[in-house]
Design a protein around this motif. Structure first.
Motif, PDB file in Angstrom:
ATOM      1  N   CYS A   1      -0.170   3.975  -7.749  1.00  0.00           N
ATOM      2  CA  CYS A   1       0.019   2.832  -6.847  1.00  0.00           C
ATOM      3  C   CYS A   1      -0.293   1.558  -7.632  1.00  0.00           C
TER       4      CYS A   1
ATOM      5  N   VAL B   1       0.923   8.683  -1.147  1.00  0.00           N
ATOM      6  CA  VAL B   1      -0.256   9.424  -1.620  1.00  0.00           C
ATOM      7  C   VAL B   1      -0.521  10.612  -0.692  1.00  0.00           C
TER       8      VAL B   1
ATOM      9  N   CYS C   1      -7.496   7.908  -2.762  1.00  0.00           N
ATOM     10  CA  CYS C   1      -7.652   6.702  -3.600  1.00  0.00           C
ATOM     11  C   CYS C   1      -9.125   6.411  -3.863  1.00  0.00           C
TER      12      CYS C   1
ATOM     13  N   GLN D   1      -7.046  -1.907   0.587  1.00  0.00           N
ATOM     14  CA  GLN D   1      -5.767  -2.357   1.156  1.00  0.00           C
ATOM     15  C   GLN D   1      -5.161  -1.289   2.060  1.00  0.00           C
ATOM     16  N   GLY D   2      -5.688  -0.104   1.999  1.00  0.00           N
ATOM     17  CA  GLY D   2      -5.168   0.973   2.841  1.00  0.00           C
ATOM     18  C   GLY D   2      -6.282   1.959   3.150  1.00  0.00           C
TER      19      GLY D   2
ATOM     20  N   LEU E   1      -1.373  -1.205  -6.791  1.00  0.00           N
ATOM     21  CA  LEU E   1      -2.569  -1.950  -6.372  1.00  0.00           C
ATOM     22  C   LEU E   1      -3.870  -1.234  -6.734  1.00  0.00           C
ATOM     23  N   PHE E   2      -3.757   0.046  -7.150  1.00  0.00           N
ATOM     24  CA  PHE E   2      -4.950   0.864  -7.401  1.00  0.00           C
ATOM     25  C   PHE E   2      -5.872   0.211  -8.424  1.00  0.00           C
TER      26      PHE E   2
ATOM     27  N   CYS F   1      -6.690  -3.356  -4.951  1.00  0.00           N
ATOM     28  CA  CYS F   1      -7.279  -2.429  -3.986  1.00  0.00           C
ATOM     29  C   CYS F   1      -8.471  -1.687  -4.584  1.00  0.00           C
TER      30      CYS F   1
ATOM     31  N   CYS G   1      -6.609   5.070   2.548  1.00  0.00           N
ATOM     32  CA  CYS G   1      -6.934   6.063   1.510  1.00  0.00           C
ATOM     33  C   CYS G   1      -8.015   5.551   0.553  1.00  0.00           C
ATOM     34  N   MET G   2      -8.253   4.222   0.559  1.00  0.00           N
ATOM     35  CA  MET G   2      -9.304   3.660  -0.284  1.00  0.00           C
ATOM     36  C   MET G   2     -10.592   3.461   0.516  1.00  0.00           C
TER      37      MET G   2
ATOM     38  N   CYS H   1       0.843  -1.192   0.000  1.00  0.00           N
ATOM     39  CA  CYS H   1       0.000   0.000   0.000  1.00  0.00           C
ATOM     40  C   CYS H   1       0.879   1.243   0.000  1.00  0.00           C
ATOM     41  N   ARG H   2       0.575   2.173  -0.912  1.00  0.00           N
ATOM     42  CA  ARG H   2       1.408   3.379  -1.036  1.00  0.00           C
ATOM     43  C   ARG H   2       0.749   4.606  -0.415  1.00  0.00           C
ATOM     44  N   CYS H   3      -0.213   4.379   0.479  1.00  0.00           N
ATOM     45  CA  CYS H   3      -0.900   5.504   1.128  1.00  0.00           C
ATOM     46  C   CYS H   3       0.060   6.574   1.650  1.00  0.00           C
TER      47      CYS H   3
HETATM   48  S1  SF4 Z   1      -5.214   2.604  -0.491  1.00  0.00           S
HETATM   49 FE1  SF4 Z   1      -5.009   1.131  -2.172  1.00  0.00          FE
HETATM   50  S2  SF4 Z   1      -4.706   2.353  -4.041  1.00  0.00           S
HETATM   51 FE2  SF4 Z   1      -4.339   3.680  -2.260  1.00  0.00          FE
HETATM   52  S3  SF4 Z   1      -2.147   3.579  -1.927  1.00  0.00           S
HETATM   53 FE3  SF4 Z   1      -3.053   2.009  -0.578  1.00  0.00          FE
HETATM   54  S4  SF4 Z   1      -3.060   0.123  -1.822  1.00  0.00           S
HETATM   55 FE4  SF4 Z   1      -2.683   1.828  -3.232  1.00  0.00          FE
END
Ligand code: SF4
Lengths: 370, 72
Positions: free
Chosen positions: A333, A323, A357, A346-347, A335-336, A340, A349-350, A318-320
Motif C-alpha cells: 500500500c 489487504v 497493516c 488511514q484505515g 501509504l504504508f 499511514c 487495518c492500521m 487506503c488499500r484495506c
Molecule cells: S490501513 Fe494504512 S497501510 Fe493499511 S491499506 Fe489502509 S492506508 Fe494502507
C-alpha cells in the motif's frame, strides 16, 4: 503461563522447521484467516524463518477491519447526534476512521463513549444507569457472537429495557468460500482460526476440503502452533490430500461448542452482511431474531444504514479492501508507514492490533526495508 | 478480538467462576459451558469461558512437536 509458554519456544520447533524446508520444493500460498494468527506470525518473526517458497497471506480475520465503511459512518453519526446515550464498544472501534470523524473524536465532542473488555461490561452499565440508554456496538466473529447472545438472554431474563445492541457480527465460512471463488489469487491451504473453530467445530470446513479440494489446519495461537500448522498443510499437499486437520485439539473438537452455538442461534439468525473488501455475502452476518428485536439499536433509534453508501470512503487511497482479500500485503500500500501509521491510521487495518497493516508496521518493517 | 487465554478455575459460584490468568485473577462467565470443575483449565475470551482446555491433548501435541527434534 501454563499451556502458553510451552508453545512459544521456537527452538523446540527447529526440527519442524527442518522438515518444512525439506518439503517446500514448490511454491505455495497459505492464508491465515484470523487476525490473531497474523499478529503471532509477524511478532514471532516466522516469515523470515520460512523458505521463500512459502507465502503467508493475511485474510479477512480482523473484526473491526471487515466492518464496512457505511456501517462505520452510520455508527459514528449516530454517536455524534445522540449525546444522551452511553455507547459501549471494544477499544479497537474508537480510532477507526469514518468518512469525516472517529468515535474517539465524537467522544471528545461530549458523547459518552466507553470502552468495554467484555459485553458483560455493557450489561453492568445498563444495570447501574437505568435512566440512561446504553448501546452496545458489537463486532466479532463466531467466537464473540455467543457472548453477546448470552448477555442479551440475561438482560431479557432480568427485564432490562435500557440496553440495545448494534450487531456487526460476521460468520467465517461464507467469507472463505468467497475467497476461494475469487479469481484474484490462489489459496493453496487455510490456517483456520482456532477460537472461531472452538465454537463452530472443525467439521464446519468440510466443504473446503470436499468442494474446493484445499487442505485446512485448525491451529492455536502460539508460534509453535503456527509453525506446526504450516508443516501439516505442506505435508497434505505433498501427499496429494485435502483434509481438515486439527493441531489445536487441546481446545477444538470436530463439533465445537454446541451450547454456545445454541445460545447464539436462540438470539440471532444468519442474514446477509456487507464486508469491507469482500462486498455483500449472503448469510454471513447475524441479525436479532423477532423475540430479541426489542434489543435492536437500529430499530429503537432509527439508524438507517441505507443512507450511507460505500462510495463515502474514509480515505481514498487506503488499500484495506485489498489487504483483507490477501491481494496485496500491507507494504504494497503506497501509504504504508508513510502517511499511514498506528498514530495516524488511514484505515482500520492500521488501527487494530489484529489488523495486518498494524502487525506489519510493528514487526515486519525491517524485513520490508531489506 | 478472538484472543483467548487459558486459565485455571479456582472457584465456581453460580454462573461465574474465578479464574487464574497468569498472575491475575478474573471473574469469568461460565454460561457458554456445560458446567465446569475447580482445577480445570478453560479458554477465556472477553470475560467468558468459551471452551475447556484438554491437558492430555496439549501434552500429545507437544510430544508430536518434540518428536521432530529427535529426528534431526
Ligand atoms: S490501513 Fe494504512 S497501510 Fe493499511 S491499506 Fe489502509 S492506508 Fe494502507
Amino acid at each position: 503461563m501454563k499451556y502458553i509458554d510451552e508453545f512459544k519456544d521456537l527452538v523446540r520447533g527447529s526440527g519442524i522447521l527442518k522438515e518444512i524446508v525439506r518439503l517446500a520444493t514448490f511454491k505455495v500460498s497459505f492464508m491465515e484467516i484470523c487476525g490473531s494468527h497474523t499478529h503471532v506470525i509477524c511478532k514471532s518473526g516466522l516469515r523470515a524463518l520460512l523458505p521463500d517458497n512459502i507465502n503467508l497471506i493475511s485474510g479477512p480475520g480482523c473484526p473491526v477491519c471487515v466492518t464496512s465503511q457505511p456501517e462505520i459512518d452510520a455508527i459514528i453519526d449516530f454517536a455524534d447526534s445522540n449525546k444522551d446515550v452511553i455507547i459501549t464498544t471494544f477499544g479497537d472501534m474508537l480510532r477507526v476512521p469514518g468518512s469525516s470523524s472517529t468515535l474517539e473524536q465524537v467522544r471528545a465532542r461530549a458523547t459518552d463513549v466507553r470502552v468495554i473488555y467484555s459485553p458483560l461490561g455493557a450489561l453492568s452499565i445498563a444495570r447501574q444507569s437505568p435512566q440512561k440508554e446504553v448501546v452496545l456496538l458489537s463486532v466479532g466473529f463466531e467466537t464473540t457472537a455467543p457472548l453477546i447472545a448470552s448477555v442479551l438472554q440475561t438482560a431479557q431474563a432480568e427485564g432490562i429495557t435500557n440496553l440495545t445492541v448494534y450487531p456487526l457480527h460476521k460468520l467465517t465460512p461464507p467469507a472463505m468460500a468467497v475467497l476461494l471463488d475469487s479469481k484474484d489469487m490462489r489459496i493453496d491451504g487455510f490456517i483456520c482460526p482456532g477460537h472461531v473453530t472452538a465454537i463452530i467445530g472443525a467439521d464446519a470446513y468440510g466443504f473446503i476440503a470436499k468442494d474446493y479440494k484445499r487442505p485446512c489446519v485448525v491451529t492455536g495461537f502460539e508460534p509453535l502452533d503456527a509453525l506446526f500448522a504450516i508443516y501439516m498443510l505442506l505435508l497434505q499437499i505433498k501427499e496429494g490430500r485435502a483434509d481438515i486437520e486439527n493441531e489445536y485439539k487441546r481446545v477444538v473438537s470436530g463439533t465445537g461448542n454446541a451450547r454456545a452455538r445454541a445460545i447464539m442461534d436462540h438470539v440471532f439468525e444468519p442474514s446477509d452482511a456487507l464486508w469491507r473488501g469482500l462486498g455483500s455475502i449472503p448469510m454471513s452476518g447475524l441479525s436479532l431474531r423477532d423475540d430479541y428485536m426489542g434489543f435492536s439499536a437500529a430499530k429503537r433509534f432509527g439508524i438507517d444504514i441505507t443512507k450511507y453508501t460505500d462510495s463515502s470512503k474514509g480515505t481514498l487511497d487506503c488499500r484495506c479492501a485489498d489487504v483483507l482479500r490477501g491481494v496485496i500485503n500491507p507494504a504494497q500500500c503506497p501509504l504504508f508507514a508513510t502517511a499511514c501509521t498506528p498514530t495516524a491510521p488511514q484505515g482500520p487495518c492500521m488501527v487494530s492490533d489484529e489488523g495486518a497493516c498494524a502487525a506489519w508496521y510493528t514487526y515486519e518493517r525491517t524485513a520490508v526495508a531489506l | 478480538m478472538c484472543l483467548g487465554v487459558p486459565g485455571k478455575i479456582l472457584e465456581i459460584s453460580g454462573d461465574m467462576a474465578t479464574v487464574e490468568l497468569g498472575k491475575a485473577t478474573v471473574q469469568v462467565s461460565m454460561q457458554l459451558l456445560d458446567g465446569g470443575t475447580v482445577g480445570e483449565y478453560v479458554i477465556v475470551h472477553a470475560g467468558f469461558a468459551i471452551e475447556r482446555l484438554d491437558i492430555d491433548a496439549a501434552r500429545k501435541t507437544l510430544e508430536a512437536m518434540d518428536a521432530f527434534g529427535e529426528l534431526s
